[in-house]
Motif scaffolding. Structure first.
Motif, short mmCIF file in Angstrom:
data_model
loop_
_atom_site.label_atom_id
_atom_site.label_comp_id
_atom_site.label_asym_id
_atom_site.label_seq_id
_atom_site.Cartn_x
_atom_site.Cartn_y
_atom_site.Cartn_z
N VAL A 277 0.85 -1.08 0.13
CA VAL A 277 0.11 -0.08 0.15
C VAL A 277 0.88 1.19 0.00
O VAL A 277 1.70 1.52 0.92
CB VAL A 277 -0.86 0.08 1.09
N ARG B 128 2.44 3.25 3.26
CA ARG B 128 2.24 2.40 4.39
C ARG B 128 3.49 1.97 5.32
O ARG B 128 3.57 1.81 6.42
CB ARG B 128 1.04 1.30 4.30
N TYR B 129 4.37 1.40 4.34
CA TYR B 129 5.86 1.01 4.68
C TYR B 129 5.66 -0.12 5.76
O TYR B 129 6.39 0.18 7.01
CB TYR B 129 6.69 2.14 4.91
N PHE B 130 4.92 -1.09 5.75
CA PHE B 130 4.76 -2.16 6.57
C PHE B 130 5.85 -3.42 6.36
O PHE B 130 5.77 -3.83 4.93
CB PHE B 130 3.34 -2.58 6.63
N GLU C 31 5.70 -6.45 3.68
CA GLU C 31 5.48 -6.22 2.27
C GLU C 31 6.67 -6.55 1.46
O GLU C 31 6.67 -6.74 0.44
CB GLU C 31 5.02 -4.88 2.10
N GLU D 257 -4.34 -6.43 5.80
CA GLU D 257 -5.48 -5.84 6.64
C GLU D 257 -6.73 -6.32 5.96
O GLU D 257 -6.96 -6.51 4.70
CB GLU D 257 -5.18 -4.33 6.13
N LEU E 243 0.44 -4.20 12.52
CA LEU E 243 0.12 -2.93 11.84
C LEU E 243 0.10 -1.73 12.58
O LEU E 243 0.51 -0.43 12.12
CB LEU E 243 -1.33 -2.99 10.93
N ARG F 274 3.74 -0.15 13.32
CA ARG F 274 4.67 0.20 12.21
C ARG F 274 5.35 1.51 11.93
O ARG F 274 4.73 2.50 12.41
CB ARG F 274 3.89 -0.20 10.85
#
Length: 577
Positions: free
Chosen positions: A76, A79-81, A84, A112, A224, A227
């Motif tokens: 996403v 978002r920088y999770f 990923e 999510e 999440l 993060r």
């Protein structure tokens, strides 16, 4: 032009990237040894012309095999999770026992909850005659809905059919091979549905009771909700492991009745500070009893040795043996592991892939679990600086008896920070003296830049040379078919104990007209992936019959006279077939 960074500046910059320091906005210019400088250090007598090299011919045949679906990262923007960009793995297995290897690829999922939820699922490709594949995971109940990371195949119930364990970001899953071509999700052993963020996984008989156990390598504690976004030269990117707490590894002992017991404490594997990404089982001291090596990201690596006595326990000997840190005493960003006898002294060495602008470390085995960092002398440091390495496998490209290296590369900070995509590498072993990066001489797959992650080797077409499956972010996996003209023969050995377990640590010695070669069964390694456990040993093209000595982990020794250019099944205590 910026001045070259000092060693201290570079060290601080690496710590920033890995997430140990915050508030970093300007990175010093990385300095990589120039090729001319590195070449000047090589005595003229050691230089070898590329004209004399048999270049590996590795062609990506995945599209014609029907492997065209990309790994779903669920990225996403903004978002920088971290999950990923960690990717998925590849596992080779023969799940239907038809003599043709199959390929299992993990896949991502929605990080999510979606509305409506979407199912992506892992993929199982069934190998068929003429080396073609058919995707069957959905219909054969092995797809798994989790956010897939590593996987491993192992016959934990000793019924002759390999089962699958899948590591996820989130609860893991054990799939039982029903023997009729289908799998079922195991609900009898919920204890192995590890909820942590799992990376590499490995099946191995840890307590020597004849049943396969599970070593589950876990990475970080993160959700999440917690993060973070880091800045690199004023550009947003993913934060490294220094911003998060380690998730401890778990060890599940097989009780032989379908159940498992988490036993890391009773086995002495109580280290909790590791941020694990890969795990390997290999006999590193030539006693046919395997050690366990764990590659950790910016924390010390582990090497567990089985201790004598009852009950059986392990001790971490990495620190006293020289494999916990680099030769300079630095924690390194260990990603992938390759284990083989790289210098021809009959002792298995360890190669680790690391972060960008870090050396890729080669530990020379001096015996008795004592190792030396020889990365500069063997030139894995010089060849590794410009790359961020992940999956890696030893593979003898030219059939000269010396193990070469394949490495898949790709950065982890995100597309806003350069470099991002990278070419893979082929490192040619020059007679056990040093490695030479011959990638610029290759074409096809090696001319393109990828976000490479997992790598697993296997002779999927049973022609005697190893092929490689490679996974990428947001692109389909590659299957690199090996067509290198080596002009040598081979002998293939598929070893099993009497309880049908792959005997990690068992040593095979093959005697030919040219002398002897020894190979030990290694399990795990690379990154998130599991290679073909069969031994494939090159022999001279004139050798049609060879003598094979098997030193089993149980202590039993067997001798066989076998023909070449085929695979043999050897079960302990039985005649080959």
């Amino acid at each position: 032009m910026k001045a070259q960074a000092t060693d201290l500046q570079k060290a601080l910059w690496i710590l920033c990237i890995q997430g140990f320091l915050v508030g970093c906005s300007e990175a010093p210019t990385p300095t990589v040894p120039a090729p001319t400088q590195a070449a000047a250090q090589v005595p003229a007598t050691e230089k070898n012309s590329l004209d004399a090299i048999v270049l590996p011919q590795l062609d990506d045949v995945a599209p014609e095999l029907g492997i065209v679906a990309p790994y779903f990262t669920d990225t996403v923007p903004g978002r920088y999770f971290l999950p990923e960009i960690m990717g998925g793995g590849a596992t080779w297995l023969d799940f239907d026992q038809d003599g043709q290897l199959d390929l299992y690829l993990t896949n991502g999922s929605q990080l999510e909850p979606g509305n409506p939820p979407k199912f992506y699922g892992n993929r199982l490709y069934r190998g068929r005659v003429a080396a073609t594949f058919l995707q069957v995971a959905d219909s054969w109940a092995a797809a798994d809905p989790g956010y897939g990371q590593g996987s491993a195949a192992g016959d934990f119930n000793s019924d002759g059919f390999p089962d699958l364990y899948v590591g996820n970001f989130g609860p893991n899953a054990l799939y039982v091979n029903e023997g009729d071509g289908t799998f079922s999700r195991d609900t009898r052993a919920p204890e192995v549905d590890d909820p942590a963020w799992t990376s590499g996984v490995m099946w191995m008989d840890l307590n020597r009771d004849g049943w396969l156990d599970l070593y589950v390598t876990n990475y970080l504690k993160m959700t999440l909700a917690d993060r973070k976004v880091c800045e690199y030269e004023k550009r947003p990117g993913y934060c490294g492991p220094g911003q998060y707490e380690a998730a401890p590894d778990h060890v599940y002992l097989n009780q032989g009745d379908g159940s498992f017991v988490e036993s890391s404490a009773s086995l002495g594997m109580t280290e909790s500070v590791g941020k694990g990404l890969a795990v390997l089982g290999a006999d590193l001291d030539n006693d046919q009893i395997p050690e366990i090596y764990v590659a950790n990201d910016m924390t010390v690596n582990f090497m567990y040795q089985l201790q004598p006595g009852t009950p059986l326990t392990y001790a971490d000997v990495a620190g006293v043996g020289g494999t916990a840190q680099s030769g300079e005493g630095m924690n390194e960003a260990s990603m992938g592991i390759a284990c083989a006898d790289f210098d021809g002294d009959q002792r298995p060495d360890i190669y680790l892939t690391h972060y960008y602008n870090m050396q890729k470390t080669l530990y020379k085995n001096h015996g008795n679990l004592q190792f030396e960092d020889v990365s500069r002398r063997m030139r894995t440091a010089q060849t590794g600086y410009p790359f961020l390495g992940f999956g890696t496998v030893p593979i003898d490209f030219n059939g000269d008896g010396y193990q070469d290296l394949f490495v898949t590369n790709g950065h982890v900070l995100g597309p806003e920070v350069k470099p991002d995509r990278m070419t893979p590498q082929c490192l040619l072993n020059k007679g056990g003296k040093f490695f030479e990066d011959i990638t610029p001489q290759l074409t096809g797959y090696f001319r393109k830049e990828w976000l490479g992650r997992g790598a697993a080797s296997a002779d999927f077409d049973n022609d005697g040379d190893l092929d490689i499956a490679v996974t990428h972010l947001d692109e389909p996996a590659a299957v690199l078919k090996n067509s290198t003209p080596t002009q040598v023969g081979f002998i293939g050995l598929d070893l099993r104990t009497s309880s049908r377990v792959v005997p990690c640590g068992t040593l095979a010695t093959v005697t030919t007209s040219r002398g002897t070669q020894s190979r030990s069964v290694v399990i795990g390694g690379s990154y998130l992936s599991s290679s073909d456990p069969r031994l494939t040993i090159p022999v001279h093209s004139t050798d049609q019959i060879v003598e094979v000595k098997i030193e089993w982990s149980s202590g039993q020794v067997e001798q066989h006279t076998l023909t070449t250019n085929r695979y043999w099944h050897l079960m302990e205590g039985q005649q080959p077939w």
